[in-house]
Design an enzyme around this catalytic site. Structure first.
Site, PDB file in Angstrom:
ATOM      1  N   LEU A  91      31.380  34.004  19.519  1.00 53.35           N
ATOM      2  CA  LEU A  91      30.433  34.163  18.401  1.00 53.35           C
ATOM      3  C   LEU A  91      29.842  32.820  17.931  1.00 53.35           C
ATOM      4  O   LEU A  91      29.265  32.736  16.854  1.00 53.35           O
ATOM      5  CB  LEU A  91      31.108  34.881  17.229  1.00 53.35           C
ATOM      6  CG  LEU A  91      31.684  36.279  17.524  1.00 53.35           C
ATOM      7  CD1 LEU A  91      32.280  36.892  16.266  1.00 53.35           C
ATOM      8  CD2 LEU A  91      30.622  37.211  18.094  1.00 53.35           C
ATOM      9  N   GLY A  92      30.027  31.797  18.731  1.00 50.75           N
ATOM     10  CA  GLY A  92      29.336  30.530  18.454  1.00 50.75           C
ATOM     11  C   GLY A  92      29.989  29.648  17.414  1.00 50.75           C
ATOM     12  O   GLY A  92      29.317  28.832  16.778  1.00 50.75           O
ATOM     13  N   ALA A  95      29.526  25.712  18.155  1.00 52.74           N
ATOM     14  CA  ALA A  95      28.199  25.161  17.833  1.00 52.74           C
ATOM     15  C   ALA A  95      28.002  25.140  16.320  1.00 52.74           C
ATOM     16  O   ALA A  95      27.454  24.183  15.768  1.00 52.74           O
ATOM     17  CB  ALA A  95      27.105  25.987  18.484  1.00 52.74           C
ATOM     18  N   ALA A  96      28.471  26.187  15.627  1.00 54.04           N
ATOM     19  CA  ALA A  96      28.275  26.253  14.178  1.00 54.04           C
ATOM     20  C   ALA A  96      29.012  25.109  13.479  1.00 54.04           C
ATOM     21  O   ALA A  96      28.466  24.479  12.563  1.00 54.04           O
ATOM     22  CB  ALA A  96      28.737  27.607  13.641  1.00 54.04           C
ATOM     23  N   ASP A 137      23.530  27.818  22.017  1.00 48.96           N
ATOM     24  CA  ASP A 137      24.336  27.997  20.795  1.00 48.96           C
ATOM     25  C   ASP A 137      23.922  27.006  19.696  1.00 48.96           C
ATOM     26  O   ASP A 137      23.660  27.416  18.558  1.00 48.96           O
ATOM     27  CB  ASP A 137      25.840  27.865  21.097  1.00 48.96           C
ATOM     28  CG  ASP A 137      26.366  29.036  21.923  1.00 48.96           C
ATOM     29  OD1 ASP A 137      25.567  29.692  22.608  1.00 48.96           O
ATOM     30  OD2 ASP A 137      27.589  29.286  21.885  1.00 48.96           O
TER      31      ASP A 137
END
Ligand code: MEV
Length: 305
Positions: A91-92, A95-96, A137
């Protein structure tokens, strides 16, 4: 300064996007939060523990700081991170966290970075940690919204809801991308054709998604998306990134009328599903750990000073 950045789901096109093929990806309404305060040395705290710069325990945060140091010399920072996005779930979250930390560093140290600068740094961090990556992402985390990648074409999607079911196994992106690269090297023709087919799926989906109704029944557009998800899932399975736990969840969701596929790098992580209101409700009751996510328009942002 406190900043945040959203996670994402691949509706279509993961892995193929690494080879320049098209993917349809949306930010979701789960965020990672990073708070940065001035300090004489580096201190990182997250649910994983408290460390200094630590490329083993906090690889994305440590590389984010390292890359930030190339544009702004600082001697230290206190970085605190918390996240609504489950880790290593497709769910990334990586990157977040990277984008949120860069955004907060930028604001705290007045480095005046544009969104594009933040995206470029986050993309470097992804490459530092993973070796091979498409940059999708960090792009979605920085800008929010739903996009056709690599064209960077914004796609309007209706306010759909997606069911997310975690397979319970961790998804390690770098490992899975490497595995697909090896398979492609061994059978370039075969895997190349699969990537081309996935590219066509993303193209077909953008013709359909903007007209979808809110998970309504007897919706022919939902039917088309179901077929495309089914094909995409099976192509991902063909290149070895699905696992029995994911196949099982997908089969069960499909049999309940919820179209589904894995999302992200696979090898574990989450399955996404979409269906009419009744089927979604039944599926959510069946999978106790299931939750709903919605597309998110906003990308990285400052939460408070
Ligand atoms: C990971 O979220 C998506 C992959 O396509 C890798 C990438 O695009 O860098 C598997």
């Amino acid at each position: 300064m406190r900043a945040s950045a959203p996670g994402k789901i691949f509706l279509f096109g993961e892995h193929a996007v690494v080879y320049g093929k098209r993917a349809l990806v949306t930010a979701i309404n789960l965020r990672c939060f990073a708070e940065v305060r001035k300090r004489y040395d580096f201190r990182i705290s997250s649910p994983l523990g408290i460390t200094g710069l630590d490329f083993e325990k906090h690889p994305y945060i440590s590389y984010a700081i390292k890359r930030f140091l190339e544009v702004r010399k600082i001697s230290g920072a206190d970085v605190q991170v918390e996240s609504q996005i489950p880790i290593a779930s497709g769910l990334g979250s990586s990157a977040a966290v990277t984008v949120a930390v860069l955004k907060a560093l930028d604001a705290e140290y007045e480095a005046n970075l544009s969104n594009e600068d933040i995206y470029e740094l986050a993309r470097q961090v992804e490459l530092d940690v993973q070796g091979i990556a498409s940059g999708t992402d960090p792009f979605i985390s920085t800008y929010g919204g739903c996009w056709l990648i690599p064209e960077r074409k914004p796609i309007t999607i209706p306010s759909l809801e997606f069911l997310v079911v975690d397979s319970g196994k961790k998804s390690i992106t770098g490992e899975m991308v490497k595995r697909v690269a090896e398979l492609k090297e061994k059978f370039p023709g075969v895997v190349g054709e699969i990537m081309d087919a996935i590219d066509e799926i993303s193209q077909a989906a953008i013709a359909t998604i903007p007209q979808m109704k809110l998970n309504s029944k007897l919706n022919s557009k939902l039917d088309s998306i179901s077929s495309l998800m089914f094909i995409n899932q099976n192509l991902l399975r063909a290149i070895g990134v699905s696992i029995p736990e994911i196949d099982e969840i997908v089969d069960q969701l499909n049999s309940m009328g919820v179209a589904s596929k894995l999302t992200g790098a696979g090898g574990g992580g989450c399955v996404i599903g979409i269906g009419d209101v009744e089927s979604m409700k039944r599926a959510k009751e069946k999978f106790k750990s299931a939750f709903i996510v919605k597309p998110e328009k906003e990308g990285a942002r400052i939460e408070e000073e």
